[in-house]
Design a protein around this motif. Structure first.
Motif, PDB file in Angstrom:
ATOM      1  N   ALA A  88       9.154   1.093   3.959  1.00 12.24           N
ATOM      2  CA  ALA A  88      10.373   1.900   3.894  1.00 12.24           C
ATOM      3  C   ALA A  88       9.952   3.358   3.969  1.00 12.24           C
ATOM      4  CB  ALA A  88      11.097   1.629   2.581  1.00 12.24           C
ATOM      5  N   ALA A  89      10.930   4.229   4.154  1.00 18.09           N
ATOM      6  CA  ALA A  89      10.620   5.658   4.139  1.00 18.09           C
ATOM      7  C   ALA A  89      10.115   6.028   2.746  1.00 18.09           C
ATOM      8  CB  ALA A  89      11.871   6.459   4.476  1.00 18.09           C
ATOM      9  N   ALA A  90       9.304   7.085   2.673  1.00 19.75           N
ATOM     10  CA  ALA A  90       8.695   7.470   1.393  1.00 19.75           C
ATOM     11  C   ALA A  90       9.755   7.714   0.321  1.00 19.75           C
ATOM     12  CB  ALA A  90       7.828   8.702   1.589  1.00 19.75           C
ATOM     13  N   PHE A 110      17.598  -3.979   8.616  1.00 21.51           N
ATOM     14  CA  PHE A 110      16.222  -4.394   8.904  1.00 21.51           C
ATOM     15  C   PHE A 110      15.870  -4.098  10.366  1.00 21.51           C
ATOM     16  CE2 PHE A 110      12.625  -7.189   9.485  1.00 21.51           C
ATOM     17  CZ  PHE A 110      12.005  -7.155   8.250  1.00 21.51           C
ATOM     18  N   ILE A 111      14.660  -3.650  10.582  1.00 20.71           N
ATOM     19  CA  ILE A 111      14.193  -3.377  11.947  1.00 20.71           C
ATOM     20  C   ILE A 111      13.180  -4.457  12.311  1.00 20.71           C
ATOM     21  CG2 ILE A 111      13.207  -1.650  13.497  1.00 20.71           C
ATOM     22  CD1 ILE A 111      13.904   0.406  11.219  1.00 20.71           C
ATOM     23  N   MET A 112      13.444  -5.169  13.393  1.00 20.20           N
ATOM     24  CA  MET A 112      12.669  -6.368  13.729  1.00 20.20           C
ATOM     25  C   MET A 112      11.898  -6.191  15.033  1.00 20.20           C
ATOM     26  SD  MET A 112      12.123  -9.413  12.548  1.00 20.20           S
ATOM     27  CE  MET A 112      13.272 -10.579  11.834  1.00 20.20           C
ATOM     28  N   ILE A 150      11.904   3.889  10.776  1.00 19.55           N
ATOM     29  CA  ILE A 150      11.877   3.831   9.303  1.00 19.55           C
ATOM     30  C   ILE A 150      11.860   5.250   8.739  1.00 19.55           C
ATOM     31  CG2 ILE A 150      10.492   3.192   7.276  1.00 19.55           C
ATOM     32  CD1 ILE A 150       9.419   0.811   8.898  1.00 19.55           C
ATOM     33  N   ALA A 151      10.965   6.067   9.289  1.00 21.40           N
ATOM     34  CA  ALA A 151      10.844   7.446   8.803  1.00 21.40           C
ATOM     35  C   ALA A 151      12.156   8.201   9.021  1.00 21.40           C
ATOM     36  CB  ALA A 151       9.689   8.154   9.515  1.00 21.40           C
ATOM     37  N   SER A 166      -2.889   6.110  10.084  1.00 17.27           N
ATOM     38  CA  SER A 166      -2.948   7.548  10.355  1.00 17.27           C
ATOM     39  C   SER A 166      -1.946   8.375   9.550  1.00 17.27           C
ATOM     40  CB  SER A 166      -2.739   7.790  11.848  1.00 17.27           C
ATOM     41  OG  SER A 166      -1.572   7.121  12.242  1.00 17.27           O
ATOM     42  N   ASP A 167      -0.867   7.743   9.063  1.00 14.85           N
ATOM     43  CA  ASP A 167       0.182   8.573   8.465  1.00 14.85           C
ATOM     44  C   ASP A 167       0.825   7.912   7.252  1.00 14.85           C
ATOM     45  OD1 ASP A 167       1.259   6.563   9.922  1.00 14.85           O
ATOM     46  OD2 ASP A 167       2.317   7.823  11.336  1.00 14.85           O
ATOM     47  N   ALA A 168       0.003   7.422   6.369  1.00 13.64           N
ATOM     48  CA  ALA A 168       0.499   6.661   5.217  1.00 13.64           C
ATOM     49  C   ALA A 168       1.475   7.448   4.348  1.00 13.64           C
ATOM     50  CB  ALA A 168      -0.684   6.189   4.381  1.00 13.64           C
ATOM     51  N   ALA A 169       1.322   8.753   4.280  1.00 11.01           N
ATOM     52  CA  ALA A 169       2.105   9.544   3.326  1.00 11.01           C
ATOM     53  C   ALA A 169       3.609   9.509   3.596  1.00 11.01           C
ATOM     54  CB  ALA A 169       1.621  10.986   3.334  1.00 11.01           C
ATOM     55  N   GLU A 170       3.992   9.232   4.846  1.00 11.50           N
ATOM     56  CA  GLU A 170       5.416   9.230   5.194  1.00 11.50           C
ATOM     57  C   GLU A 170       6.144   7.965   4.749  1.00 11.50           C
ATOM     58  OE1 GLU A 170       7.197  10.744   8.922  1.00 11.50           O
ATOM     59  OE2 GLU A 170       5.107  10.650   9.548  1.00 11.50           O
ATOM     60  N   PHE A 171       5.394   6.967   4.274  1.00  8.73           N
ATOM     61  CA  PHE A 171       6.006   5.666   4.017  1.00  8.73           C
ATOM     62  C   PHE A 171       5.736   5.179   2.596  1.00  8.73           C
ATOM     63  CE2 PHE A 171       5.056   6.095   8.471  1.00  8.73           C
ATOM     64  CZ  PHE A 171       6.276   5.761   9.051  1.00  8.73           C
ATOM     65  N   SER A 172       6.610   4.237   2.169  1.00  7.25           N
ATOM     66  CA  SER A 172       6.323   3.515   0.931  1.00  7.25           C
ATOM     67  C   SER A 172       6.120   2.056   1.290  1.00  7.25           C
ATOM     68  CB  SER A 172       7.509   3.526  -0.025  1.00  7.25           C
ATOM     69  OG  SER A 172       8.042   4.782  -0.124  1.00  7.25           O
ATOM     70  N   ILE A 173       5.218   1.431   0.591  1.00  9.54           N
ATOM     71  CA  ILE A 173       5.110  -0.019   0.666  1.00  9.54           C
ATOM     72  C   ILE A 173       5.924  -0.540  -0.506  1.00  9.54           C
ATOM     73  CG2 ILE A 173       3.568  -1.993   0.432  1.00  9.54           C
ATOM     74  CD1 ILE A 173       1.382  -0.307   1.722  1.00  9.54           C
ATOM     75  N   LEU A 174       7.003  -1.284  -0.225  1.00  9.62           N
ATOM     76  CA  LEU A 174       7.856  -1.768  -1.309  1.00  9.62           C
ATOM     77  C   LEU A 174       7.189  -2.940  -2.021  1.00  9.62           C
ATOM     78  CD1 LEU A 174      11.432  -1.644   0.289  1.00  9.62           C
ATOM     79  CD2 LEU A 174      10.157   0.181  -0.864  1.00  9.62           C
ATOM     80  N   ASP A 175       7.408  -2.976  -3.312  1.00  9.47           N
ATOM     81  CA  ASP A 175       6.815  -4.031  -4.133  1.00  9.47           C
ATOM     82  C   ASP A 175       7.787  -5.217  -4.197  1.00  9.47           C
ATOM     83  OD1 ASP A 175       5.460  -5.522  -5.990  1.00  9.47           O
ATOM     84  OD2 ASP A 175       5.985  -4.234  -7.692  1.00  9.47           O
ATOM     85  N   VAL A 176       7.787  -6.020  -3.135  1.00  5.70           N
ATOM     86  CA  VAL A 176       8.743  -7.131  -3.030  1.00  5.70           C
ATOM     87  C   VAL A 176       8.027  -8.443  -3.325  1.00  5.70           C
ATOM     88  CG1 VAL A 176      10.368  -8.319  -1.490  1.00  5.70           C
ATOM     89  CG2 VAL A 176      10.013  -5.854  -1.259  1.00  5.70           C
TER      90      VAL A 176
END
Ligand code: PGA
Length: 228
Positions: A88-90, A110-112, A150-151, A166-176
């Protein structure tokens, strides 16, 4: 002598890799080419289904993919984990939550990935298994385009964690719950195909490079914002 041996390693290496491998395979090719300047490389990047077609037509020396082909007689060597995570976005509201039930995803746009994508199949299988009806807002044939969407706040998706190199800071990994989907990178080639010296050299190089890569990705994971 080592130098002479390196000089002997000349020729063409034809690689075909699935889309998410493009986030690390080209990087690893740099040092390989420096080590073996006589080797020329062609690299095809495409989705799971197209890789199977290429394999059927014997178009490449080695394949890198994350699902062992079921109906082809192949040699497979696992070399690295390839976890699929919910992105998801950060600043997404769910980014602060922990242990999110998988059903919660059905109320997010959702983006597939496109049909033929292995990522798509893995995601659909998991959602079907848990009876989660996702709302596909957008279908896109590129991991990079999905990340941009997503961003841009269009929705969430499930992609290989390696797409964040390359650009991890722009995103969150959701804890699902039930994530990550565990997948593995394999080097694959048809049984009965004799690997060329060049292909075997690359095979061995990649096994070694993968070990170093694990250390690098651990650092990257540490820098992605995950809930406390
Ligand atoms: P894809 O490959 O590009 O076909 O989604 C990724 C995978 O199979 O893990």
């Amino acid at each position: 002598k080592v130098a002479d041996l390196k000089g002997l390693k000349q020729g063409q290496l034809r690689l075909a890799v699935i889309t998410t491998a493009k986030y690390f395979i080209p990087r690893l090719l740099g040092p390989f080419c420096q080590l073996y300047p006589g080797i020329e490389i062609s690299l095809q990047v495409t989705n799971h289904e197209r890789i199977l077609e290429r394999m059927n037509n014997n178009m490449d020396d080695l394949y890198i993919m994350s699902q062992v082909p079921e109906h082809l007689d192949v040699n497979c060597h696992p070399f690295l984990d390839n976890p699929l995570v919910v992105l998801a976005a950060a600043n997404h509201p769910l980014a602060k939550e922990t242990n999110i039930p998988i059903h919660r995803l059905s109320s997010e746009p959702f983006i597939m990935r496109e049909p033929g994508s292995g990522t798509r199949r893995a995601v659909q299988n998991l959602f079907e298994e848990h009876g989660v009806p996702v709302k596909v807002k957008l279908e896109l044939g590129s991991n990079e385009a999905i990340k941009q969407a997503i961003a841009g706040g269009l929705g969430i998706s499930v992609l290989s964690r390696h797409t964040l190199l390359s650009d991890a800071a722009e995103f969150s990994i959701l804890d699902v719950q039930n994530f990550p989907i565990k997948r593995t990178w394999y080097m694959v080639y048809p049984t009965g195909k004799q690997l060329s010296i060049v292909a075997r050299t690359y095979y061995e190089y990649l096994l070694d490079a993968a070990k170093k890569f694990v250390e690098q990705t651990e650092q990257i994971n540490a820098s992605v914002s995950v809930p406390e």
